[in-house]
Design an enzyme around this catalytic site. Structure first.
Site, PDB file in Angstrom:
ATOM      1  N   HIS A 178      34.777  34.142  30.248  1.00  0.00           N
ATOM      2  CA  HIS A 178      35.826  35.140  30.450  1.00  0.00           C
ATOM      3  C   HIS A 178      35.501  36.476  29.789  1.00  0.00           C
ATOM      4  CE1 HIS A 178      38.259  31.791  31.901  1.00  0.00           C
ATOM      5  NE2 HIS A 178      39.134  32.671  32.333  1.00  0.00           N
ATOM      6  N   ASP A 210      43.912  29.031  27.725  1.00  0.00           N
ATOM      7  CA  ASP A 210      44.257  29.266  29.133  1.00  0.00           C
ATOM      8  C   ASP A 210      43.930  28.009  29.950  1.00  0.00           C
ATOM      9  OD1 ASP A 210      45.384  30.774  31.161  1.00  0.00           O
ATOM     10  OD2 ASP A 210      43.545  31.875  31.620  1.00  0.00           O
ATOM     11  N   ARG A 214      37.538  58.209  27.939  1.00  0.00           N
ATOM     12  CA  ARG A 214      38.674  59.131  28.019  1.00  0.00           C
ATOM     13  C   ARG A 214      39.973  58.420  28.369  1.00  0.00           C
ATOM     14  NH1 ARG A 214      34.847  62.665  30.834  1.00  0.00           N
ATOM     15  NH2 ARG A 214      34.149  64.281  29.371  1.00  0.00           N
ATOM     16  N   HIS A 226      46.678  35.039  39.799  1.00  0.00           N
ATOM     17  CA  HIS A 226      48.080  34.984  40.206  1.00  0.00           C
ATOM     18  C   HIS A 226      48.218  35.365  41.678  1.00  0.00           C
ATOM     19  CE1 HIS A 226      50.014  34.737  36.066  1.00  0.00           C
ATOM     20  NE2 HIS A 226      48.720  34.835  35.828  1.00  0.00           N
TER      21      HIS A 226
END
Length: 385
Positions: A252, A276, A228, A142
């Site tokens: 991907h 996609d 964590r 993007h």
């Protein structure tokens, strides 16, 4: 004369079970029955030479096909071209997807979707607006210059469009779109997906509590599972409320990560397949542009000049074959990942994703190599190899 016809000579997968030596009876665009009894004389028979009849595939992330992108200039004709390009690969229902663009192009896409719904474009079941309210740090392909916060006008435009579209899905980053806006969207019927996000596990779960029910292309352009800091990936796997699309092309996401995620996913929401797909599907083009940037097609990948993956050169039957042949999933589960699970995620599984009485007759005929032979949509033949 009966309007019904029967598909015979192939195994039938109804979404849960296989039926042998049975006929799939179609009438007025919906499944009438799966019958192992003698058919009435007035029913037209379509004899198939073996193979498998399976529910039509549903793709909720389709940027383009047939040489065009929705971003190229949204219109009913562009939407129709995209839908038509995917029929040959078993996709019978899809959401044309707009990648982050200008406010003008976004408005044009919403208007084109409304017009396509009125025109009843075959295969069109709604829109996916992916961006522009994303995280610049997790932008993927993007254009960062076009990513921006969600203003009240953006919220209103999506809410108004949702009233005129069969399905409206939007991908947002929950660290940039607050929970109250997510709740306003989902209360209005918009399906909200989390994606292109560096959000913490806690922020992702807060967005889920506000009504988000999905994540866009699992693992890609999102905070990862740490020991964590579970991130968005951890939220998807732990939450039974979040479904997630998966681009199963071997580029991907690593195969081991795919397999681990599928085993780890907390239900009832599921991981499902998306392509996609870009404009390359159904064509032999080797490059195209998006937001003025060149994307190159080579070796099964689509990349920007800096090597960033830019969508996928993937169709749905290839994704089904990948998770079945490479990941070793049972064929039934691979087929559900392409049909029933996306239908459930879009809340349309009462009409799509199965071949049972009353369901829309979206049907794919596969041969024993899992190549697509024929495709019926609303009971009408739309592709024959």
């Amino acid at each position: 004369m009966s309007t019904a016809y029967a598909l015979t000579g192939a195994e039938i997968f109804d979404g849960a079970n296989w039926h042998s030596d049975a006929a799939l009876v179609i009438d007025k665009g919906v499944v009438s029955s799966i019958s192992d009894a003698a058919l009435p004389d007035d029913i037209r028979r379509v004899e198939l030479d073996g193979g498998k009849l399976v529910p039509g595939f549903i793709d909720i992330q389709v940027n383009g096909g047939g040489g065009v992108l929705l971003n190229d200039g949204p219109s009913v004709d562009v939407i129709r071209t995209i839908c038509d390009a995917h029929f040959a690969f078993g996709t019978t229902a899809l959401l044309p997807t707009l990648i982050t663009d200008t406010p003008e192009i976004t408005a044009a896409a919403l208007n084109a979707g409304k017009a396509a719904a009125l025109d009843k474009v075959t295969g069109f079941i709604g829109l996916h607006i992916e961006g522009p309210h994303l995280s610049v740090s997790h932008k993927g392909t993007h254009d960062p210059k076009l990513i921006r916060p969600m203003e009240d006008a953006d919220l209103v435009a999506l809410i108004e469009a949702a009233q005129q579209l069969p399905v409206l899905l939007t991908t947002v980053a929950p660290e940039t779109v607050p929970a109250d806006k997510i709740k306003a969207l989902t209360d209005a019927g918009v399906i909200v997906s989390l994606g292109h996000s560096g959000a913490s596990y806690e922020v992702a779960l807060a967005a889920t509590e506000a009504g988000a029910t999905m994540a866009t292309h699992l693992f890609n352009a999102m905070s990862q599972l740490g020991h964590r800091s579970p991130g968005v990936v951890g939220a998807v796997l732990q939450s039974g409320e979040l479904s997630a699309g998966l681009i199963a092309d071997g580029f991907h996401v690593d195969m081991a990560s795919m397999a681990i995620a599928i085993r780890a996913k907390q239900g009832p929401s599921r991981i499902f397949l998306v392509t996609d797909a870009m404009s390359t599907i159904g064509t032999d083009i080797t490059s195209f542009t998006l937001n003025g940037r060149r994307i190159t097609r080579a070796g099964g990948r689509l990349t920007l000049d800096d090597g960033t993956l830019a969508g996928a050169d993937l169709d749905m039957i290839s994704a089904v074959r990948f998770v079945h042949n490479e990941l070793g999933l049972p064929l039934e589960e691979a087929l559900r990942m392409a049909s029933l699970y996306p239908a459930e995620s879009l809340r349309i599984d009462h009409h799509y994703g199965r071949l049972l009485p009353g369901y829309i007759a979206n049907i794919v005929h596969l041969d024993d190599r899992l190549d697509v032979n024929q495709v019926w949509i609303d009971g009408d033949l739309h592709y024959a190899r």
